[in-house]
Scaffold this motif. Structure first.
Motif, PDB file in Angstrom:
ATOM      1  N   GLN A  44       0.912  -0.843  -0.519  1.00 52.36           N
ATOM      2  CA  GLN A  44      -0.161  -0.162  -0.125  1.00 52.36           C
ATOM      3  C   GLN A  44       1.065   1.074   0.059  1.00 52.36           C
ATOM      4  OE1 GLN A  44      -2.537   1.195   3.238  1.00 52.36           O
ATOM      5  NE2 GLN A  44      -3.964   1.867   2.083  1.00 52.36           N
ATOM      6  N   GLU A  58       3.811  -0.388   2.199  1.00 52.41           N
ATOM      7  CA  GLU A  58       3.733  -0.891   3.880  1.00 52.41           C
ATOM      8  C   GLU A  58       3.397  -2.394   3.360  1.00 52.41           C
ATOM      9  OE1 GLU A  58       1.129   0.031   6.752  1.00 52.41           O
ATOM     10  OE2 GLU A  58       1.486  -2.239   7.538  1.00 52.41           O
ATOM     11  N   VAL A  61       0.553  -9.023   4.191  1.00 54.40           N
ATOM     12  CA  VAL A  61       0.534 -10.155   4.097  1.00 54.40           C
ATOM     13  C   VAL A  61      -0.793 -10.724   3.784  1.00 54.40           C
ATOM     14  CG1 VAL A  61       1.052 -10.962   6.381  1.00 54.40           C
ATOM     15  CG2 VAL A  61       1.407 -12.653   4.660  1.00 54.40           C
ATOM     16  N   ARG A  62      -1.041 -11.539   3.168  1.00 58.90           N
ATOM     17  CA  ARG A  62      -2.485 -12.427   2.275  1.00 58.90           C
ATOM     18  C   ARG A  62      -2.245 -14.047   2.521  1.00 58.90           C
ATOM     19  NH1 ARG A  62      -3.069  -8.028   3.797  1.00 58.90           N
ATOM     20  NH2 ARG A  62      -5.060  -6.829   3.036  1.00 58.90           N
ATOM     21  N   PRO A  73      -5.843 -11.500   7.947  1.00 54.37           N
ATOM     22  CA  PRO A  73      -4.226 -11.651   8.487  1.00 54.37           C
ATOM     23  C   PRO A  73      -4.521 -11.231   9.685  1.00 54.37           C
ATOM     24  CG  PRO A  73      -3.490  -9.150   7.605  1.00 54.37           C
ATOM     25  CD  PRO A  73      -4.600 -10.435   6.798  1.00 54.37           C
ATOM     26  N   ASN A 116       5.204  -4.899   8.281  1.00 51.36           N
ATOM     27  CA  ASN A 116       4.819  -5.303  10.107  1.00 51.36           C
ATOM     28  C   ASN A 116       5.927  -6.155  10.735  1.00 51.36           C
ATOM     29  OD1 ASN A 116       2.538  -3.959  10.290  1.00 51.36           O
ATOM     30  ND2 ASN A 116       2.285  -4.029   8.375  1.00 51.36           N
ATOM     31  N   ASP A 178       3.167   1.319  15.372  1.00 50.01           N
ATOM     32  CA  ASP A 178       2.044   1.413  15.250  1.00 50.01           C
ATOM     33  C   ASP A 178       0.926   0.598  15.370  1.00 50.01           C
ATOM     34  OD1 ASP A 178       0.392   0.930  12.564  1.00 50.01           O
ATOM     35  OD2 ASP A 178       1.195  -1.640  12.188  1.00 50.01           O
ATOM     36  N   ASP A 179      -0.372   1.542  15.023  1.00 50.90           N
ATOM     37  CA  ASP A 179      -1.789   2.173  15.776  1.00 50.90           C
ATOM     38  C   ASP A 179      -1.725   2.686  16.685  1.00 50.90           C
ATOM     39  OD1 ASP A 179      -2.645  -0.293  14.114  1.00 50.90           O
ATOM     40  OD2 ASP A 179      -2.163  -1.727  15.375  1.00 50.90           O
ATOM     41  N   ARG A 202      -5.926   3.960  12.274  1.00 49.96           N
ATOM     42  CA  ARG A 202      -7.288   4.323  11.906  1.00 49.96           C
ATOM     43  C   ARG A 202      -8.426   4.650  12.170  1.00 49.96           C
ATOM     44  NH1 ARG A 202      -7.297  -1.122   8.939  1.00 49.96           N
ATOM     45  NH2 ARG A 202      -9.405  -1.427   9.651  1.00 49.96           N
ATOM     46  N   GLY A 236      -5.138   4.982   7.008  1.00 48.42           N
ATOM     47  CA  GLY A 236      -7.000   4.427   7.254  1.00 48.42           C
ATOM     48  C   GLY A 236      -7.962   5.871   6.502  1.00 48.42           C
ATOM     49  N   VAL A 237      -7.025   6.278   5.631  1.00 53.47           N
ATOM     50  CA  VAL A 237      -7.735   7.939   4.869  1.00 53.47           C
ATOM     51  C   VAL A 237      -8.505   7.450   4.120  1.00 53.47           C
ATOM     52  CG1 VAL A 237      -7.257  10.372   4.771  1.00 53.47           C
ATOM     53  CG2 VAL A 237      -5.727   9.237   6.089  1.00 53.47           C
ATOM     54  N   GLU A 238      -9.681   7.997   4.274  1.00 55.13           N
ATOM     55  CA  GLU A 238     -10.920   7.163   3.161  1.00 55.13           C
ATOM     56  C   GLU A 238     -11.171   8.192   2.404  1.00 55.13           C
ATOM     57  OE1 GLU A 238     -13.453   4.437   4.444  1.00 55.13           O
ATOM     58  OE2 GLU A 238     -12.035   2.936   5.130  1.00 55.13           O
ATOM     59  N   GLY A 256      -3.822   4.649   2.600  1.00 58.11           N
ATOM     60  CA  GLY A 256      -5.357   4.850   3.015  1.00 58.11           C
ATOM     61  C   GLY A 256      -6.227   5.004   1.386  1.00 58.11           C
ATOM     62  N   PHE A 257      -7.327   4.567   1.853  1.00 52.95           N
ATOM     63  CA  PHE A 257      -8.178   4.449   0.346  1.00 52.95           C
ATOM     64  C   PHE A 257      -8.424   5.234  -0.051  1.00 52.95           C
ATOM     65  CE2 PHE A 257     -10.097  -0.501   2.343  1.00 52.95           C
ATOM     66  CZ  PHE A 257      -8.839  -0.931   2.428  1.00 52.95           C
ATOM     67  N   PRO A 262      -4.113  -1.504  -0.492  1.00 48.79           N
ATOM     68  CA  PRO A 262      -2.970  -2.835  -0.921  1.00 48.79           C
ATOM     69  C   PRO A 262      -3.165  -3.338  -1.530  1.00 48.79           C
ATOM     70  CG  PRO A 262      -4.153  -2.928   1.308  1.00 48.79           C
ATOM     71  CD  PRO A 262      -4.653  -1.788   0.800  1.00 48.79           C
TER      72      PRO A 262
HETATM   73  P1  C2E Z   1      -2.084  -2.767  10.242  1.00 50.78           P
HETATM   74  O1  C2E Z   1      -0.147  -3.136  10.606  1.00 50.78           O
HETATM   75  O2  C2E Z   1      -2.296  -1.519  11.294  1.00 50.78           O
HETATM   76  O3  C2E Z   1      -2.703  -2.092   8.641  1.00 50.78           O
HETATM   77  C1  C2E Z   1      -3.570  -1.403   8.206  1.00 50.78           C
HETATM   78  C2  C2E Z   1      -4.225  -2.767   7.414  1.00 50.78           C
HETATM   79  O4  C2E Z   1      -5.380  -1.165   7.378  1.00 50.78           O
HETATM   80  C3  C2E Z   1      -4.570  -2.842   6.476  1.00 50.78           C
HETATM   81  O5  C2E Z   1      -5.460  -4.165   6.767  1.00 50.78           O
HETATM   82  C4  C2E Z   1      -4.823  -2.100   5.693  1.00 50.78           C
HETATM   83  O6  C2E Z   1      -5.454  -2.395   4.322  1.00 50.78           O
HETATM   84  C5  C2E Z   1      -5.620  -1.789   5.929  1.00 50.78           C
HETATM   85  N1  C2E Z   1      -5.960  -0.355   5.912  1.00 50.78           N
HETATM   86  C6  C2E Z   1      -5.262   0.839   4.434  1.00 50.78           C
HETATM   87  N2  C2E Z   1      -5.940   1.674   4.619  1.00 50.78           N
HETATM   88  C7  C2E Z   1      -7.205   1.773   5.044  1.00 50.78           C
HETATM   89  C8  C2E Z   1      -8.550   2.414   4.601  1.00 50.78           C
HETATM   90  O7  C2E Z   1      -8.142   3.697   4.123  1.00 50.78           O
HETATM   91  N3  C2E Z   1      -9.132   1.886   5.614  1.00 50.78           N
HETATM   92  C9  C2E Z   1      -9.730   0.810   5.632  1.00 50.78           C
HETATM   93  N4  C2E Z   1     -10.743   0.055   6.658  1.00 50.78           N
HETATM   94  N5  C2E Z   1      -8.887   0.288   6.232  1.00 50.78           N
HETATM   95  C10 C2E Z   1      -6.961   0.707   5.662  1.00 50.78           C
HETATM   96  P2  C2E Z   1      -5.056  -5.519   7.096  1.00 50.78           P
HETATM   97  O8  C2E Z   1      -4.008  -6.011   5.286  1.00 50.78           O
HETATM   98  O9  C2E Z   1      -5.752  -6.727   6.966  1.00 50.78           O
HETATM   99  O10 C2E Z   1      -3.705  -6.147   7.982  1.00 50.78           O
HETATM  100  C11 C2E Z   1      -4.411  -5.545   9.042  1.00 50.78           C
HETATM  101  C12 C2E Z   1      -3.625  -6.317   9.974  1.00 50.78           C
HETATM  102  O11 C2E Z   1      -2.552  -7.402   9.927  1.00 50.78           O
HETATM  103  C13 C2E Z   1      -2.708  -4.744   9.841  1.00 50.78           C
HETATM  104  O12 C2E Z   1      -2.527  -3.908  10.462  1.00 50.78           O
HETATM  105  C14 C2E Z   1      -1.423  -6.043  11.124  1.00 50.78           C
HETATM  106  O13 C2E Z   1      -0.896  -5.575  11.806  1.00 50.78           O
HETATM  107  C15 C2E Z   1      -1.396  -6.769  10.535  1.00 50.78           C
HETATM  108  N6  C2E Z   1      -0.287  -7.943   9.715  1.00 50.78           N
HETATM  109  C16 C2E Z   1      -0.632  -7.466   8.177  1.00 50.78           C
HETATM  110  N7  C2E Z   1       0.917  -7.809   7.364  1.00 50.78           N
HETATM  111  C17 C2E Z   1       1.337  -8.221   8.332  1.00 50.78           C
HETATM  112  C18 C2E Z   1       2.952  -9.078   8.290  1.00 50.78           C
HETATM  113  O14 C2E Z   1       3.322  -8.963   7.236  1.00 50.78           O
HETATM  114  N8  C2E Z   1       3.491  -9.346  10.046  1.00 50.78           N
HETATM  115  C19 C2E Z   1       3.126  -9.322  11.081  1.00 50.78           C
HETATM  116  N9  C2E Z   1       3.870  -9.281  12.100  1.00 50.78           N
HETATM  117  N10 C2E Z   1       1.863  -8.257  11.311  1.00 50.78           N
HETATM  118  C20 C2E Z   1       0.870  -7.863   9.873  1.00 50.78           C
END
Ligand code: C2E
Ligand code: CA
Ligand code: CA
Ligand code: CA
Length: 278
Positions: A44, A58, A61-62, A73, A116, A178-179, A202, A236-238, A256-257, A262
């Motif tokens: 992303q 960023e 993973v899927r 994830p 991450n 993060d977060d 977000r 998470g900027v939409e 953000g979207f 991503p």
């Molecule tokens: P995160 O690191 O806080 O990643 C941001 C999440 O917000 C991502 O979800 C992304 O797709 C989503 N996002 C981005 N922009 C927007 C937006 O505008 N609106 C909304 N509603 N969502 C948005 P994703 O990809 O499902 O990942 C979820 C979480 O899973 C991540 O949160 C992170 O904590 C974890 N994760 C993902 N990949 C990895 C990885 O390779 N390793 C580890 N340890 N954790 C991962």
């Protein structure tokens, strides 16, 4: 009534059994994701509000499972952490992302790569060796790598955490929290952590246009980051409205979207071009 009660009980019993069966099935499949090559990494873009350009991505993973479909994830990372499968999975993600960064760099696309890092990886005694080995193997510059950690990884043992962060910093990697604001980190610790980026969660961005409390939090994070010589990324900027407020608050970067979801690696160059041109 007695019969009903019995039925209700066995209904829940079966639900529980099927939930734990699912979990066991998921866990068994998760153990094989690497050998079966079922993981993929999406990217992303991260945009500088000052220039409107994409400065980095960023890696997210899927799990593309033939049985379960595309598994989020949010669903499999906690399971991978419990089983410590996150160590090889995290390493695979890091190596894949670093290789991709080098490939783009060779094509003239210079982007920072944020990856991450789970708290389980962060606590592993071989973390520094593993990261060093991957940087060597892929030829990626540490300065282009940004590791994203949550507060929970850092607060448990702040002294040990500081020491590990210092080693990562001396390799040259950037470190993002993060977060930010959703965990329990104390501001006193933050001062001592050699962190380079705070990511505004977000949940604070979502209602930025309508919730003055969220706006106050976002504003405070930006001010804190500025004073501690750190950068801010809002995630998470939409909406345009959120973007305008973040710009006004002086937030440096956004994801953000509104710019892009991503996407797979092969779709990224065109998206970078479109964002930068627009
Ligand atoms: P995160 O690191 O806080 O990643 C941001 C999440 O917000 C991502 O979800 C992304 O797709 C989503 N996002 C981005 N922009 C927007 C937006 O505008 N609106 C909304 N509603 N969502 C948005 P994703 O990809 O499902 O990942 C979820 C979480 O899973 C991540 O949160 C992170 O904590 C974890 N994760 C993902 N990949 C990895 C990885 O390779 N390793 C580890 N340890 N954790 C991962
Ligand atoms: Ca992240
Ligand atoms: Ca985040
Ligand atoms: Ca998150």
């Amino acid at each position: 009534a007695k019969g009903e009660g019995k039925n209700t009980f066995s209904f829940f019993d079966e639900e529980l059994n099927s939930a734990s069966r699912n979990r066991i099935a998921l866990e068994q499949r998760l153990r094989q994701v690497l050998e079966k090559n079922e993981l993929l990494v999406l990217y992303q873009p991260k945009i500088s509000l000052a220039t409107g350009k994409v400065t980095g991505v960023e890696a997210l993973v899927r799990w593309n499972s033939p049985e379960f479909g595309m598994v989020s994830p949010l669903r499999f990372i906690p399971l991978a952490e419990e089983t410590r499968m996150i160590i090889p999975i995290g390493e695979w993600v890091l190596e894949t992302a670093c290789r991709q960064q080098v490939l783009w760099q060779e094509q003239g696309l210079s982007l920072t790569m944020a990856v991450n890092l789970s708290s389980v990886q962060f606590k592993s005694p071989t973390l520094i060796e593993r990261i060093t080995a991957i940087l060597d193997k892929t030829g990626m510059l540490a300065e282009q790598l940004e590791l994203e950690l949550t507060e929970s990884a850092l607060v448990e043992k702040p002294n040990e955490a500081t020491w590990i962060l210092e080693q990562l910093r001396s390799l040259g990697c950037g470190i993002a929290i993060d977060d930010f604001g959703t965990g329990y980190s104390s501001l006193a610790y933050l001062k001592n952590f050699p962190v380079t980026v705070l990511k505004i969660d977000r949940t604070f961005v979502r209602d930025l246009a309508h919730d003055s409390g969220d706006r106050a939090i976002a504003q405070s994070v930006v001010a804190l980051a500025n004073n501690l010589d750190m950068q801010t990324v809002a995630e998470g900027v939409e909406q345009q409205e959120q973007l305008a407020i973040l710009r006004e608050l002086g937030c440096a970067f956004v994801q953000g979207f509104i710019y892009s979801r991503p996407v797979p690696a092969d779709e990224l160059p065109a998206i970078v071009h479109t964002i930068t041109a627009g």
